[in-house]
Design a protein around this motif. Structure first.
Motif, mmCIF file in Angstrom:
data_model
loop_
_atom_site.group_PDB
_atom_site.id
_atom_site.type_symbol
_atom_site.label_atom_id
_atom_site.label_comp_id
_atom_site.label_asym_id
_atom_site.label_seq_id
_atom_site.Cartn_x
_atom_site.Cartn_y
_atom_site.Cartn_z
ATOM 1 N N TRP A 31 -21.286 86.526 2.170
ATOM 2 C CA TRP A 31 -22.589 85.876 2.765
ATOM 3 C C TRP A 31 -21.882 84.522 3.600
ATOM 4 O O TRP A 31 -22.158 84.708 4.872
ATOM 5 N N PHE A 32 -20.930 83.797 3.133
ATOM 6 C CA PHE A 32 -20.512 82.708 3.928
ATOM 7 C C PHE A 32 -19.330 83.432 4.649
ATOM 8 O O PHE A 32 -19.259 82.649 5.924
ATOM 9 N N GLN A 33 -18.633 84.288 4.381
ATOM 10 C CA GLN A 33 -17.763 84.975 5.391
ATOM 11 C C GLN A 33 -18.408 85.526 6.583
ATOM 12 O O GLN A 33 -17.957 85.338 7.635
ATOM 13 N N LEU A 34 -19.589 86.290 6.423
ATOM 14 C CA LEU A 34 -20.266 86.577 7.534
ATOM 15 C C LEU A 34 -20.919 85.482 8.497
ATOM 16 O O LEU A 34 -20.828 85.669 9.504
ATOM 17 N N GLU A 35 -21.441 84.371 7.777
ATOM 18 C CA GLU A 35 -21.821 83.241 8.419
ATOM 19 C C GLU A 35 -20.312 82.767 9.417
ATOM 20 O O GLU A 35 -20.818 82.447 10.651
ATOM 21 N N ALA A 48 -27.353 86.494 8.709
ATOM 22 C CA ALA A 48 -26.333 85.809 8.797
ATOM 23 C C ALA A 48 -25.802 85.398 10.252
ATOM 24 O O ALA A 48 -25.328 84.279 10.441
ATOM 25 N N LYS A 49 -26.371 86.220 11.058
ATOM 26 C CA LYS A 49 -26.345 85.698 12.470
ATOM 27 C C LYS A 49 -26.851 84.291 12.954
ATOM 28 O O LYS A 49 -26.495 83.666 13.591
ATOM 29 N N GLU A 50 -28.262 84.532 12.564
ATOM 30 C CA GLU A 50 -28.946 83.242 12.792
ATOM 31 C C GLU A 50 -28.204 81.972 11.962
ATOM 32 O O GLU A 50 -28.163 80.998 12.873
ATOM 33 N N HIS A 51 -27.983 82.130 10.855
ATOM 34 C CA HIS A 51 -27.129 81.212 10.191
ATOM 35 C C HIS A 51 -25.764 80.535 10.670
ATOM 36 O O HIS A 51 -25.510 79.628 10.507
ATOM 37 N N GLY A 52 -24.964 81.626 11.246
ATOM 38 C CA GLY A 52 -23.577 81.263 11.557
ATOM 39 C C GLY A 52 -23.550 80.923 13.023
ATOM 40 O O GLY A 52 -23.064 80.088 13.450
ATOM 41 N N HIS A 53 -24.292 81.910 13.890
ATOM 42 C CA HIS A 53 -24.147 81.849 15.135
ATOM 43 C C HIS A 53 -25.107 80.749 15.797
ATOM 44 O O HIS A 53 -24.726 79.973 16.465
ATOM 45 N N ARG A 54 -26.280 80.870 15.158
ATOM 46 C CA ARG A 54 -27.267 79.801 16.007
ATOM 47 C C ARG A 54 -27.211 78.375 15.390
ATOM 48 O O ARG A 54 -27.231 77.707 16.651
ATOM 49 N N THR A 55 -26.458 78.034 14.343
ATOM 50 C CA THR A 55 -26.513 76.753 13.839
ATOM 51 C C THR A 55 -25.261 76.170 14.755
ATOM 52 O O THR A 55 -25.753 75.256 15.231
ATOM 53 N N VAL A 56 -23.902 76.989 15.056
ATOM 54 C CA VAL A 56 -23.097 76.164 15.901
ATOM 55 C C VAL A 56 -23.473 76.240 17.213
ATOM 56 O O VAL A 56 -23.078 75.498 18.156
ATOM 57 N N ALA A 57 -24.301 77.267 17.454
ATOM 58 C CA ALA A 57 -24.681 77.207 19.104
ATOM 59 C C ALA A 57 -25.780 75.914 19.419
ATOM 60 O O ALA A 57 -25.545 75.328 20.435
ATOM 61 N N MET A 58 -26.391 75.716 18.469
ATOM 62 C CA MET A 58 -27.455 74.652 18.456
ATOM 63 C C MET A 58 -26.557 73.150 18.662
ATOM 64 O O MET A 58 -26.680 72.264 19.102
ATOM 65 N N LEU A 59 -25.566 73.340 17.518
ATOM 66 C CA LEU A 59 -24.729 72.051 17.535
ATOM 67 C C LEU A 59 -23.985 71.692 18.935
ATOM 68 O O LEU A 59 -23.816 70.593 19.336
#
Ligand code: FCA
Length: 332
Positions: A45-49, A284-295
């Motif tokens: 899960w975290f590797q995919l994030e 995992a896309k929302e959790h990995g991509h969206r979080t850093v994109a928001m940040l």
């Protein structure tokens, strides 16, 4: 101009520029640096994030620093390390939600922005820290979907409530785990499963060996049960339960187990039927991509993200998982 004067002429503007930026601040044209700290870097899960955060890094042109931190000391060290590298902020899934106040204080002292992912910080008062930006799953609803899917499959077979047991692998340290499990068990009860057929197996960590141990204890206590439904906070908790059941001769014909994540059970679903029936695939896309994109937008353009963002899940089983994983960009 002699060589010394030429050197001064070159250095003075550079030094003035660095002073104007302030100590450790990023020169305006340098790419933004962001951290992504996770509690269990070995979990798929975290590797995919991280993999989806890497995609955002390429698309948006910032620099991403990924750090695994399995305890408080490592988390605080990771934040110092990021600050020393000039990072503007970080996304974090903390190994212990009670570190929330210390993490938030350190981020503030280091002038870094912060987004918590997956596991929400808990304050000194034991309540979720609502002032820390957070992206996580709609835990109760996803748990309810697990309960409905377990019941639907049980009704298809069809199994009666007699000699049935529900094995609930619990992990009470996390709000998100409690909500997932409460959702699943509440729905099973609404659908008629008697409360006295629902048994809990508290695991020490959301990992396969810990779940296996917890469920072995439970199975020893209930030798009368002939068919099991299984739920837990994530795929590894449920996989540990399935392995414990297999050890006592319970296979796909007598076990219906449904996990959460959908990313840590792909090898399992590729096997011919086991007790592991399916999983709620999280994004995992929302959790990995969206979080850093928001940040990134927050650090670069001052666009503050919403304080609380929730994501949904999709049921995957052996019948549809290859297709759904492809559609979601998780597997080729
Ligand atoms: C928690 C769990 C992970 C995943 C995530 C969304 O952090 O430990 O396995 O379910 O929430």
């Amino acid at each position: 101009m002699n060589a010394r004067l030429r050197l001064h002429a070159l250095l003075v503007p550079v030094l003035l520029f660095l002073c104007a930026c302030g100590g450790g601040a990023r020169p305006t044209n340098a790419p933004i640096k962001l951290g992504f700290v996770v509690k269990q870097p070995e979990e798929p899960w975290f590797q995919l994030e991280w993999a989806f955060a890497d995609v955002a890094q390429k698309e948006l042109g910032f620099t991403l620093v990924k750090i695994g931190a399995s305890d408080g000391e490592r988390v605080l060290g990771a934040i110092d390390n990021l600050a020393a590298q000039g990072a503007s902020g970080f996304v974090i899934c903390t190994p212990d939600v009670r570190l929330g106040p210390a993490i938030a204080a350190k981020a503030k002292a280091r002038n870094m922005k912060l987004v918590a992912v997956d596991d929400r910080f808990v304050g000194a008062d034991g309540q979720p820290m609502q002032d820390v930006h957070y992206l996580g799953i709609s835990a109760r609803k996803i748990g309810e979907d697990v309960g409905r899917a377990l019941h639907a499959e049980m009704s298809k077979r069809p199994w009666s409530h007699e000699k049935l047991g529900v094995c609930v692998v619990t992990f009470d340290e996390l709000d998100t785990a409690r909500e997932r499990i409460q959702g699943a068990t509440a729905v099973l009860r609404e659908l008629g499963v008697p409360a006295e057929r629902i048994f809990t197996a508290p695991e020490k960590a959301p990992e396969i060996p810990a779940a296996l141990d917890a469920v072995n204890v439970l199975l020893t206590r209930h030798p009368d049960v002939e068919r099991w439904l299984v739920c837990g906070m994530n795929d590894n908790s449920v996989l540990g339960a399935v392995r414990a059941l297999e050890g006592r001769g319970f296979g796909a014909d007598r076990v219906i187990a449904i996990g959460i994540n959908g990313t840590d059970c792909i090898d399992e679903l590729r096997k011919p039927a086991t007790g592991f029936f399916g999983s709620m695939l999280l994004s995992a896309k929302e959790h990995g991509h969206r979080t850093v994109a928001m940040l990134h937008a927050w650090c670069k353009d001052g666009v503050e993200p919403p304080l609380d963002t929730r994501t949904t899940g999709i049921l995957i089983t052996r019948a549809n998982f290859e297709q759904v994983l492809k559609e979601q960009g998780v597997a080729r």
